[in-house]
Scaffold this motif. Structure first.
Motif, PDB file in Angstrom:
ATOM      1  N   GLN A   1       0.844  -1.189   0.000  1.00 26.66           N
ATOM      2  CA  GLN A   1       0.000   0.000   0.000  1.00 26.66           C
ATOM      3  C   GLN A   1       0.884   1.245   0.000  1.00 26.66           C
ATOM      4  OE1 GLN A   1      -2.836   0.065   3.103  1.00 26.66           O
ATOM      5  NE2 GLN A   1      -3.558   2.103   2.645  1.00 26.66           N
ATOM      6  N   PHE A   2       0.587   2.179  -0.889  1.00 27.99           N
ATOM      7  CA  PHE A   2       1.349   3.406  -0.951  1.00 27.99           C
ATOM      8  C   PHE A   2       0.616   4.504  -0.216  1.00 27.99           C
ATOM      9  CE2 PHE A   2       3.382   0.982  -4.171  1.00 27.99           C
ATOM     10  CZ  PHE A   2       4.685   1.437  -4.178  1.00 27.99           C
ATOM     11  N   PHE A   3       1.399   5.415   0.314  1.00 31.92           N
ATOM     12  CA  PHE A   3       0.875   6.486   1.157  1.00 31.92           C
ATOM     13  C   PHE A   3       0.289   7.598   0.290  1.00 31.92           C
ATOM     14  CE2 PHE A   3       1.203   9.768   4.404  1.00 31.92           C
ATOM     15  CZ  PHE A   3       0.790   9.056   5.513  1.00 31.92           C
ATOM     16  N   ASP A   4      -0.793   8.198   0.747  1.00 34.28           N
ATOM     17  CA  ASP A   4      -1.417   9.341   0.085  1.00 34.28           C
ATOM     18  C   ASP A   4      -0.512  10.555   0.272  1.00 34.28           C
ATOM     19  OD1 ASP A   4      -2.903  11.557  -0.647  1.00 34.28           O
ATOM     20  OD2 ASP A   4      -4.753  10.830   0.270  1.00 34.28           O
ATOM     21  N   LYS A   5      -0.048  11.151  -0.829  1.00 35.56           N
ATOM     22  CA  LYS A   5       0.892  12.269  -0.754  1.00 35.56           C
ATOM     23  C   LYS A   5       0.296  13.519  -0.134  1.00 35.56           C
ATOM     24  CE  LYS A   5       3.985  10.763  -4.317  1.00 35.56           C
ATOM     25  NZ  LYS A   5       4.762  11.039  -5.467  1.00 35.56           N
ATOM     26  N   ASN A   6      -1.009  13.567   0.037  1.00 33.16           N
ATOM     27  CA  ASN A   6      -1.649  14.720   0.662  1.00 33.16           C
ATOM     28  C   ASN A   6      -1.715  14.587   2.179  1.00 33.16           C
ATOM     29  OD1 ASN A   6      -2.206  16.022  -1.825  1.00 33.16           O
ATOM     30  ND2 ASN A   6      -3.860  14.572  -2.141  1.00 33.16           N
ATOM     31  N   ILE A   7      -1.271  13.469   2.708  1.00 34.54           N
ATOM     32  CA  ILE A   7      -1.309  13.216   4.139  1.00 34.54           C
ATOM     33  C   ILE A   7       0.118  13.233   4.678  1.00 34.54           C
ATOM     34  CG2 ILE A   7      -1.891  11.525   5.918  1.00 34.54           C
ATOM     35  CD1 ILE A   7      -4.094  10.496   4.067  1.00 34.54           C
ATOM     36  N   VAL A   8       0.318  13.896   5.806  1.00 32.94           N
ATOM     37  CA  VAL A   8       1.618  13.908   6.459  1.00 32.94           C
ATOM     38  C   VAL A   8       1.707  12.679   7.365  1.00 32.94           C
ATOM     39  CG1 VAL A   8       3.141  15.140   8.034  1.00 32.94           C
ATOM     40  CG2 VAL A   8       1.768  16.422   6.386  1.00 32.94           C
ATOM     41  N   PHE A   9       2.677  11.841   7.108  1.00 31.30           N
ATOM     42  CA  PHE A   9       2.880  10.633   7.909  1.00 31.30           C
ATOM     43  C   PHE A   9       3.270  11.022   9.332  1.00 31.30           C
ATOM     44  CE2 PHE A   9       5.968   7.439   9.488  1.00 31.30           C
ATOM     45  CZ  PHE A   9       5.092   6.383   9.622  1.00 31.30           C
ATOM     46  N   ASP A  10       2.638  10.419  10.306  1.00 25.59           N
ATOM     47  CA  ASP A  10       2.936  10.659  11.722  1.00 25.59           C
ATOM     48  C   ASP A  10       3.607   9.420  12.304  1.00 25.59           C
ATOM     49  OD1 ASP A  10       3.093  11.271  14.385  1.00 25.59           O
ATOM     50  OD2 ASP A  10       0.930  11.467  14.695  1.00 25.59           O
ATOM     51  N   PRO A  11       4.914   9.496  12.584  1.00 23.12           N
ATOM     52  CA  PRO A  11       5.601   8.319  13.129  1.00 23.12           C
ATOM     53  C   PRO A  11       5.308   8.084  14.609  1.00 23.12           C
ATOM     54  CG  PRO A  11       7.119  10.148  12.956  1.00 23.12           C
ATOM     55  CD  PRO A  11       5.813  10.606  12.330  1.00 23.12           C
ATOM     56  N   ASN A  12       4.556   8.983  15.230  1.00 20.89           N
ATOM     57  CA  ASN A  12       4.181   8.850  16.636  1.00 20.89           C
ATOM     58  C   ASN A  12       5.418   8.792  17.537  1.00 20.89           C
ATOM     59  OD1 ASN A  12       2.280   8.799  18.682  1.00 20.89           O
ATOM     60  ND2 ASN A  12       2.131   6.577  18.700  1.00 20.89           N
ATOM     61  N   LEU A  13       6.371   9.702  17.278  1.00 24.11           N
ATOM     62  CA  LEU A  13       7.590   9.821  18.064  1.00 24.11           C
ATOM     63  C   LEU A  13       7.671  11.234  18.650  1.00 24.11           C
ATOM     64  CD1 LEU A  13      10.075   8.137  15.573  1.00 24.11           C
ATOM     65  CD2 LEU A  13       9.234   7.149  17.708  1.00 24.11           C
ATOM     66  N   ARG A  14       8.326  11.346  19.790  1.00 21.37           N
ATOM     67  CA  ARG A  14       8.533  12.642  20.427  1.00 21.37           C
ATOM     68  C   ARG A  14       9.961  13.117  20.173  1.00 21.37           C
ATOM     69  NH1 ARG A  14       7.071   9.195  23.945  1.00 21.37           N
ATOM     70  NH2 ARG A  14       8.957   9.404  25.201  1.00 21.37           N
ATOM     71  N   PHE A  15      10.136  14.439  20.139  1.00 17.79           N
ATOM     72  CA  PHE A  15      11.463  15.028  19.999  1.00 17.79           C
ATOM     73  C   PHE A  15      12.381  14.453  21.074  1.00 17.79           C
ATOM     74  CE2 PHE A  15      14.698  18.131  21.066  1.00 17.79           C
ATOM     75  CZ  PHE A  15      15.188  18.480  19.827  1.00 17.79           C
ATOM     76  N   GLY A  16      13.552  13.962  20.653  1.00 22.00           N
ATOM     77  CA  GLY A  16      14.522  13.416  21.594  1.00 22.00           C
ATOM     78  C   GLY A  16      14.318  11.956  21.949  1.00 22.00           C
TER      79      GLY A  16
END
Length: 157
Positions: free
Chosen positions: A13-28
Protein backbone atom coordinates in the motif's frame (compact mmCIF):
# COMPACT_ATOMS: atom_id res chain seq x y z
CA UNK A 1 -4.16 15.50 8.24
CA UNK A 2 -1.85 12.96 9.86
CA UNK A 3 -1.96 9.22 9.46
CA UNK A 4 -0.01 6.60 11.33
CA UNK A 5 0.82 3.48 9.31
CA UNK A 6 3.19 2.01 11.86
CA UNK A 7 0.79 -0.88 12.54
CA UNK A 8 0.11 -1.53 8.85
CA UNK A 9 1.93 -4.65 7.66
CA UNK A 10 0.77 -4.32 4.03
CA UNK A 11 3.94 -2.97 2.41
CA UNK A 12 2.27 -2.89 -1.01
CA UNK A 13 0.00 0.00 0.00
CA UNK A 14 1.35 3.41 -0.95
CA UNK A 15 0.88 6.49 1.16
CA UNK A 16 -1.42 9.34 0.09
CA UNK A 17 0.89 12.27 -0.75
CA UNK A 18 -1.65 14.72 0.66
CA UNK A 19 -1.31 13.22 4.14
CA UNK A 20 1.62 13.91 6.46
CA UNK A 21 2.88 10.63 7.91
CA UNK A 22 2.94 10.66 11.72
CA UNK A 23 5.60 8.32 13.13
CA UNK A 24 4.18 8.85 16.64
CA UNK A 25 7.59 9.82 18.06
CA UNK A 26 8.53 12.64 20.43
CA UNK A 27 11.46 15.03 20.00
CA UNK A 28 14.52 13.42 21.59
CA UNK A 29 12.97 9.95 21.80
CA UNK A 30 15.66 7.30 21.34
CA UNK A 31 14.86 4.25 19.23
CA UNK A 32 16.80 1.49 17.47
CA UNK A 33 17.64 1.15 13.80
CA UNK A 34 15.20 -1.76 13.57
CA UNK A 35 12.44 0.44 14.99
CA UNK A 36 13.13 3.10 12.32
CA UNK A 37 12.74 0.42 9.64
CA UNK A 38 9.53 -0.83 11.24
CA UNK A 39 7.95 2.62 11.64
CA UNK A 40 8.97 4.23 8.35
CA UNK A 41 8.99 1.10 6.17
CA UNK A 42 12.43 2.07 4.86
CA UNK A 43 15.78 0.38 4.38
CA UNK A 44 18.07 -0.37 7.30
CA UNK A 45 21.32 1.16 6.03
CA UNK A 46 22.58 4.52 4.91
CA UNK A 47 22.07 8.10 5.98
CA UNK A 48 19.25 8.78 3.50
CA UNK A 49 16.44 6.23 3.45
CA UNK A 50 13.48 6.66 1.10
CA UNK A 51 10.11 5.05 1.74
CA UNK A 52 7.41 5.14 -0.92
CA UNK A 53 5.05 3.41 1.49
CA UNK A 54 5.08 6.27 4.02
CA UNK A 55 6.07 8.90 1.42
CA UNK A 56 9.04 9.88 3.53
CA UNK A 57 12.77 10.38 3.47
CA UNK A 58 14.54 9.48 6.71
CA UNK A 59 17.83 11.26 7.33
CA UNK A 60 20.41 9.96 9.79
CA UNK A 61 22.98 12.42 11.14
CA UNK A 62 25.54 9.98 12.55
CA UNK A 63 28.34 11.59 14.59
CA UNK A 64 29.84 8.20 15.52
CA UNK A 65 30.93 6.97 12.09
CA UNK A 66 32.51 10.29 11.14
CA UNK A 67 31.86 9.98 7.38
CA UNK A 68 30.37 13.47 7.10
CA UNK A 69 30.68 16.82 8.83
CA UNK A 70 26.99 17.38 9.54
CA UNK A 71 26.20 20.14 12.01
CA UNK A 72 23.20 21.16 14.08
CA UNK A 73 22.79 24.44 15.92
CA UNK A 74 19.36 24.63 17.53
CA UNK A 75 16.81 24.23 14.71
CA UNK A 76 19.34 24.73 11.87
CA UNK A 77 21.11 21.74 10.31
CA UNK A 78 23.82 21.49 7.67
CA UNK A 79 23.39 17.99 6.25
CA UNK A 80 25.85 16.35 3.85
CA UNK A 81 24.35 14.61 0.82
CA UNK A 82 24.53 10.95 -0.22
CA UNK A 83 27.77 9.21 -1.20
CA UNK A 84 30.89 8.04 0.63
CA UNK A 85 33.39 8.31 -2.25
CA UNK A 86 33.89 10.55 -5.25
CA UNK A 87 32.08 13.74 -6.16
CA UNK A 88 28.45 13.91 -5.14
CA UNK A 89 25.73 14.65 -7.67
CA UNK A 90 22.81 16.89 -6.69
CA UNK A 91 20.31 15.22 -9.04
CA UNK A 92 21.15 11.64 -8.10
CA UNK A 93 19.07 9.29 -5.92
CA UNK A 94 18.11 10.68 -2.51
CA UNK A 95 20.10 13.90 -3.02
CA UNK A 96 17.52 14.70 -5.70
CA UNK A 97 14.64 13.68 -3.42
CA UNK A 98 15.90 15.96 -0.64
CA UNK A 99 16.67 18.81 -3.06
CA UNK A 100 13.09 18.69 -4.38
CA UNK A 101 11.44 17.93 -1.01
CA UNK A 102 9.78 21.35 -0.64
CA UNK A 103 7.84 20.70 -3.86
CA UNK A 104 7.68 16.91 -4.43
CA UNK A 105 5.40 16.10 -1.47
CA UNK A 106 7.95 13.89 0.30
CA UNK A 107 8.12 14.47 4.07
CA UNK A 108 11.62 14.48 5.56
CA UNK A 109 12.42 13.21 9.08
CA UNK A 110 15.69 13.59 10.97
CA UNK A 111 17.45 11.35 13.48
CA UNK A 112 20.74 12.04 15.23
CA UNK A 113 23.21 9.42 16.51
CA UNK A 114 25.55 10.38 19.35
CA UNK A 115 25.88 6.90 20.89
CA UNK A 116 26.15 3.64 18.94
CA UNK A 117 22.75 2.10 18.20
CA UNK A 118 20.80 5.02 19.66
CA UNK A 119 18.81 7.06 17.15
CA UNK A 120 17.41 10.27 18.65
CA UNK A 121 14.33 11.57 16.83
CA UNK A 122 14.58 15.28 15.98
CA UNK A 123 11.39 15.55 13.94
CA UNK A 124 10.43 16.77 10.49
CA UNK A 125 12.80 19.01 8.61
CA UNK A 126 12.44 21.21 5.55
CA UNK A 127 14.98 22.50 3.09
CA UNK A 128 15.92 25.98 4.34
CA UNK A 129 17.76 27.45 1.37
CA UNK A 130 19.57 26.24 -1.70
CA UNK A 131 22.06 23.38 -1.37
CA UNK A 132 25.68 24.38 -1.88
CA UNK A 133 29.00 22.59 -2.34
CA UNK A 134 32.10 22.36 -0.25
CA UNK A 135 35.14 20.10 -0.26
CA UNK A 136 35.57 17.26 2.22
CA UNK A 137 37.63 14.08 2.34
CA UNK A 138 35.85 10.85 1.46
CA UNK A 139 36.23 7.55 3.35
CA UNK A 140 39.47 6.89 1.39
CA UNK A 141 40.89 10.32 2.36
CA UNK A 142 40.46 11.63 -1.19
CA UNK A 143 39.37 15.27 -1.52
CA UNK A 144 35.99 15.55 -3.20
CA UNK A 145 33.06 17.92 -3.72
CA UNK A 146 30.00 17.27 -1.53
CA UNK A 147 26.54 18.82 -1.44
CA UNK A 148 25.42 20.46 1.78
CA UNK A 149 21.70 20.81 2.42
CA UNK A 150 20.62 23.60 4.77
CA UNK A 151 17.69 22.21 6.76
CA UNK A 152 15.41 23.52 9.50
CA UNK A 153 13.57 21.53 12.13
CA UNK A 154 9.85 22.31 11.95
CA UNK A 155 9.16 21.79 15.64
CA UNK A 156 12.37 22.71 17.42
CA UNK A 157 12.35 22.32 21.23
Amino acid sequence: MKKNYSDNNDKTQFFDKNIVFDPNLRFGEIISNNKIVEIFKCGNMGGMRRSHITNSLVLIMDHIKGFYRDKRVREKIKYTGMGKTGYMELNYAQNKTLHESNTNGVNVYMFEVNNPGEYSYLGRVVLDGEPYTEYQDDINDNRRRVWIFPLRLLEYR
